[in-house]
Design a protein around this motif. Sequence first.
Motif, PDB file in Angstrom:
ATOM      1  N   VAL A 289       0.817  -1.219   0.000  1.00  0.00           N
ATOM      2  CA  VAL A 289       0.000   0.000   0.000  1.00  0.00           C
ATOM      3  C   VAL A 289       0.853   1.272   0.000  1.00  0.00           C
ATOM      4  O   VAL A 289       0.314   2.376   0.020  1.00  0.00           O
ATOM      5  CB  VAL A 289      -0.957   0.027   1.220  1.00  0.00           C
ATOM      6  CG1 VAL A 289      -1.952  -1.116   1.131  1.00  0.00           C
ATOM      7  CG2 VAL A 289      -0.190  -0.028   2.532  1.00  0.00           C
ATOM      8  N   ALA A 290       2.174   1.124  -0.062  1.00  0.00           N
ATOM      9  CA  ALA A 290       3.053   2.294  -0.055  1.00  0.00           C
ATOM     10  C   ALA A 290       2.872   3.111  -1.328  1.00  0.00           C
ATOM     11  O   ALA A 290       2.708   2.559  -2.418  1.00  0.00           O
ATOM     12  CB  ALA A 290       4.509   1.862   0.078  1.00  0.00           C
ATOM     13  N   ALA A 291       2.915   4.421  -1.177  1.00  0.00           N
ATOM     14  CA  ALA A 291       2.803   5.299  -2.335  1.00  0.00           C
ATOM     15  C   ALA A 291       4.064   5.252  -3.191  1.00  0.00           C
ATOM     16  O   ALA A 291       4.014   5.514  -4.395  1.00  0.00           O
ATOM     17  CB  ALA A 291       2.545   6.733  -1.877  1.00  0.00           C
ATOM     18  N   GLN A 292       5.183   4.900  -2.575  1.00  0.00           N
ATOM     19  CA  GLN A 292       6.453   4.783  -3.296  1.00  0.00           C
ATOM     20  C   GLN A 292       7.166   3.516  -2.816  1.00  0.00           C
ATOM     21  O   GLN A 292       8.013   3.561  -1.924  1.00  0.00           O
ATOM     22  CB  GLN A 292       7.347   6.006  -3.061  1.00  0.00           C
ATOM     23  CG  GLN A 292       8.543   6.077  -3.999  1.00  0.00           C
ATOM     24  CD  GLN A 292       8.129   6.247  -5.458  1.00  0.00           C
ATOM     25  OE1 GLN A 292       7.366   7.144  -5.807  1.00  0.00           O
ATOM     26  NE2 GLN A 292       8.632   5.358  -6.314  1.00  0.00           N
ATOM     27  N   PRO A 293       6.833   2.365  -3.357  1.00  0.00           N
ATOM     28  CA  PRO A 293       7.421   1.109  -2.875  1.00  0.00           C
ATOM     29  C   PRO A 293       8.924   1.048  -3.119  1.00  0.00           C
ATOM     30  O   PRO A 293       9.416   1.504  -4.151  1.00  0.00           O
ATOM     31  CB  PRO A 293       6.683   0.038  -3.677  1.00  0.00           C
ATOM     32  CG  PRO A 293       6.137   0.740  -4.874  1.00  0.00           C
ATOM     33  CD  PRO A 293       5.866   2.135  -4.442  1.00  0.00           C
ATOM     34  N   GLN A 294       9.627   0.484  -2.160  1.00  0.00           N
ATOM     35  CA  GLN A 294      11.073   0.345  -2.280  1.00  0.00           C
ATOM     36  C   GLN A 294      11.437  -0.783  -3.233  1.00  0.00           C
ATOM     37  O   GLN A 294      10.651  -1.693  -3.481  1.00  0.00           O
ATOM     38  CB  GLN A 294      11.672   0.044  -0.907  1.00  0.00           C
ATOM     39  CG  GLN A 294      11.192  -1.268  -0.302  1.00  0.00           C
ATOM     40  CD  GLN A 294      11.870  -1.586   0.999  1.00  0.00           C
ATOM     41  OE1 GLN A 294      13.069  -1.437   1.135  1.00  0.00           O
ATOM     42  NE2 GLN A 294      11.089  -2.042   1.980  1.00  0.00           N
ATOM     43  N   THR A 295      12.649  -0.714  -3.773  1.00  0.00           N
ATOM     44  CA  THR A 295      13.202  -1.787  -4.592  1.00  0.00           C
ATOM     45  C   THR A 295      13.909  -2.757  -3.659  1.00  0.00           C
ATOM     46  O   THR A 295      14.897  -2.389  -3.005  1.00  0.00           O
ATOM     47  CB  THR A 295      14.195  -1.244  -5.634  1.00  0.00           C
ATOM     48  OG1 THR A 295      13.547  -0.253  -6.437  1.00  0.00           O
ATOM     49  CG2 THR A 295      14.721  -2.360  -6.520  1.00  0.00           C
ATOM     50  N   ILE A 296      13.424  -3.977  -3.577  1.00  0.00           N
ATOM     51  CA  ILE A 296      13.974  -4.968  -2.650  1.00  0.00           C
ATOM     52  C   ILE A 296      14.986  -5.848  -3.375  1.00  0.00           C
ATOM     53  O   ILE A 296      14.691  -6.429  -4.419  1.00  0.00           O
ATOM     54  CB  ILE A 296      12.855  -5.847  -2.058  1.00  0.00           C
ATOM     55  CG1 ILE A 296      11.860  -4.964  -1.296  1.00  0.00           C
ATOM     56  CG2 ILE A 296      13.423  -6.924  -1.150  1.00  0.00           C
ATOM     57  CD1 ILE A 296      10.641  -5.719  -0.803  1.00  0.00           C
ATOM     58  N   HIS A 297      16.183  -5.955  -2.808  1.00  0.00           N
ATOM     59  CA  HIS A 297      17.235  -6.802  -3.370  1.00  0.00           C
ATOM     60  C   HIS A 297      17.291  -8.082  -2.536  1.00  0.00           C
ATOM     61  O   HIS A 297      18.124  -8.227  -1.637  1.00  0.00           O
ATOM     62  CB  HIS A 297      18.567  -6.049  -3.382  1.00  0.00           C
ATOM     63  CG  HIS A 297      18.510  -4.794  -4.199  1.00  0.00           C
ATOM     64  ND1 HIS A 297      18.074  -3.585  -3.672  1.00  0.00           N
ATOM     65  CD2 HIS A 297      18.793  -4.564  -5.500  1.00  0.00           C
ATOM     66  CE1 HIS A 297      18.112  -2.668  -4.628  1.00  0.00           C
ATOM     67  NE2 HIS A 297      18.545  -3.237  -5.746  1.00  0.00           N
ATOM     68  N   ASP A 298      16.390  -8.978  -2.844  1.00  0.00           N
ATOM     69  CA  ASP A 298      16.197 -10.183  -2.033  1.00  0.00           C
ATOM     70  C   ASP A 298      17.011 -11.352  -2.588  1.00  0.00           C
ATOM     71  O   ASP A 298      16.462 -12.356  -3.025  1.00  0.00           O
ATOM     72  CB  ASP A 298      14.708 -10.535  -1.957  1.00  0.00           C
ATOM     73  CG  ASP A 298      14.046 -10.598  -3.325  1.00  0.00           C
ATOM     74  OD1 ASP A 298      14.480  -9.871  -4.243  1.00  0.00           O
ATOM     75  OD2 ASP A 298      13.093 -11.380  -3.491  1.00  0.00           O
ATOM     76  N   PHE A 299      18.340 -11.172  -2.581  1.00  0.00           N
ATOM     77  CA  PHE A 299      19.257 -12.196  -3.069  1.00  0.00           C
ATOM     78  C   PHE A 299      20.638 -11.872  -2.523  1.00  0.00           C
ATOM     79  O   PHE A 299      20.852 -10.819  -1.898  1.00  0.00           O
ATOM     80  CB  PHE A 299      19.281 -12.221  -4.610  1.00  0.00           C
ATOM     81  CG  PHE A 299      19.274 -10.847  -5.255  1.00  0.00           C
ATOM     82  CD1 PHE A 299      20.384 -10.013  -5.188  1.00  0.00           C
ATOM     83  CD2 PHE A 299      18.152 -10.376  -5.907  1.00  0.00           C
ATOM     84  CE1 PHE A 299      20.389  -8.754  -5.778  1.00  0.00           C
ATOM     85  CE2 PHE A 299      18.130  -9.118  -6.501  1.00  0.00           C
ATOM     86  CZ  PHE A 299      19.255  -8.308  -6.426  1.00  0.00           C
ATOM     87  N   TYR A 300      21.562 -12.745  -2.759  1.00  0.00           N
ATOM     88  CA  TYR A 300      22.943 -12.498  -2.325  1.00  0.00           C
ATOM     89  C   TYR A 300      23.886 -13.190  -3.297  1.00  0.00           C
ATOM     90  O   TYR A 300      23.488 -14.054  -4.085  1.00  0.00           O
ATOM     91  CB  TYR A 300      23.175 -13.010  -0.900  1.00  0.00           C
ATOM     92  CG  TYR A 300      22.938 -14.499  -0.726  1.00  0.00           C
ATOM     93  CD1 TYR A 300      23.967 -15.418  -0.894  1.00  0.00           C
ATOM     94  CD2 TYR A 300      21.676 -14.984  -0.374  1.00  0.00           C
ATOM     95  CE1 TYR A 300      23.742 -16.776  -0.754  1.00  0.00           C
ATOM     96  CE2 TYR A 300      21.446 -16.340  -0.215  1.00  0.00           C
ATOM     97  CZ  TYR A 300      22.483 -17.231  -0.406  1.00  0.00           C
ATOM     98  OH  TYR A 300      22.257 -18.572  -0.261  1.00  0.00           O
ATOM     99  N   GLY A 301      25.167 -12.777  -3.262  1.00  0.00           N
ATOM    100  CA  GLY A 301      26.176 -13.412  -4.090  1.00  0.00           C
ATOM    101  C   GLY A 301      26.221 -12.933  -5.527  1.00  0.00           C
ATOM    102  O   GLY A 301      26.883 -13.557  -6.361  1.00  0.00           O
ATOM    103  N   PHE A 302      25.552 -11.819  -5.827  1.00  0.00           N
ATOM    104  CA  PHE A 302      25.546 -11.285  -7.181  1.00  0.00           C
ATOM    105  C   PHE A 302      26.403 -10.022  -7.261  1.00  0.00           C
ATOM    106  O   PHE A 302      26.734  -9.416  -6.232  1.00  0.00           O
ATOM    107  CB  PHE A 302      24.116 -10.985  -7.622  1.00  0.00           C
ATOM    108  CG  PHE A 302      23.285 -12.214  -7.888  1.00  0.00           C
ATOM    109  CD1 PHE A 302      23.312 -12.822  -9.130  1.00  0.00           C
ATOM    110  CD2 PHE A 302      22.488 -12.761  -6.890  1.00  0.00           C
ATOM    111  CE1 PHE A 302      22.558 -13.965  -9.375  1.00  0.00           C
ATOM    112  CE2 PHE A 302      21.722 -13.897  -7.127  1.00  0.00           C
ATOM    113  CZ  PHE A 302      21.766 -14.501  -8.382  1.00  0.00           C
ATOM    114  N   PRO A 303      26.763  -9.580  -8.471  1.00  0.00           N
ATOM    115  CA  PRO A 303      27.594  -8.378  -8.624  1.00  0.00           C
ATOM    116  C   PRO A 303      26.916  -7.133  -8.044  1.00  0.00           C
ATOM    117  O   PRO A 303      25.686  -7.037  -8.007  1.00  0.00           O
ATOM    118  CB  PRO A 303      27.760  -8.259 -10.146  1.00  0.00           C
ATOM    119  CG  PRO A 303      27.531  -9.630 -10.678  1.00  0.00           C
ATOM    120  CD  PRO A 303      26.511 -10.254  -9.760  1.00  0.00           C
ATOM    121  N   GLN A 304      27.739  -6.180  -7.643  1.00  0.00           N
ATOM    122  CA  GLN A 304      27.231  -4.956  -7.054  1.00  0.00           C
ATOM    123  C   GLN A 304      26.288  -4.214  -7.996  1.00  0.00           C
ATOM    124  O   GLN A 304      25.336  -3.549  -7.545  1.00  0.00           O
ATOM    125  CB  GLN A 304      28.385  -4.040  -6.657  1.00  0.00           C
ATOM    126  CG  GLN A 304      27.971  -2.765  -5.943  1.00  0.00           C
ATOM    127  CD  GLN A 304      27.202  -3.025  -4.655  1.00  0.00           C
ATOM    128  OE1 GLN A 304      27.571  -3.913  -3.887  1.00  0.00           O
ATOM    129  NE2 GLN A 304      26.137  -2.271  -4.416  1.00  0.00           N
TER     130      GLN A 304
END
Length: 266
Positions: free
Chosen positions: A60-75
């Motif tokens: 319900v957020a007016a500006q949803p965040q970008t979630i980085h739901d992983f690990y071990g990948f390039p920056q």
Amino acid sequence: MKLPVLFIGHGSPMNAVEETPYVREWRQLGSSLRSRYGNEIKAVLAVSAHWVGEGSAVTVAAQPQTIHDFYGFPQALFDVRYPAPGSPELAQEVRRLLGKTRVAEDTEWGLDHGAWSVLCHLFPEADVPVVQLRLDARLGFAEHFELGRKLAELRSRGVLIVASGSIIHNLRLLDRNAPDDAGAGYEWAEQVRLWVNRLIAAGDTQTLRNERAYPPEFRLAAPTPEHYWPLLYAAGAAEGDEARIFNDEILGKSLSMTSAVWGMAV
């Protein structure tokens, strides 16, 4: 005007930043959506395999965040932001359609990579509002399908339903020597791919939503079902429409990119 429904086999998060045949198809699809429907696309309802919990919920957020739901990948992948606005109004409409007592409001979650790694190619300008729906881990196939069916009404209200997961998703058995190579999958993976594809092409939703009808090989194709569930939402919302299957390949022998769009003639 009734908008199409999409199911996208999203594969690796790296599809967000790498040039692959799959993202080229996504970009082409996004361009076709823009040219055919233009401003008729008011918002996106994303159903991603990567948001699962006890009970359904919507962002319900007016500006949803970008979630980085992983690990071990390039920056570079962690640096990606997809700044699409949310739509509290759409969130409330989803709750109305599915039953407000069973769909919670979530102010913390944003867009996980199952959503933004695809949307960044479909709508690279991030100018279409996005609401994400949480998968209820307690439900069976028929119940997920039924929720998708209830969402079908949104298609006539300018909402594009984008479901994101994988029909074949067994990372434990992924060929680690060639995880990104397309080609013949394991025998069980090919059997399930062809079986599910036939159901999609035939519009056989009765079988698709019946867990007991699935072949034994499906237990290897989806050892945990969360990546498969989004397909059921898409099929439910698109019931009665003709499907076009694309990106129909298996990577590393056990991860499918198979995708489908309903209600959008070539």
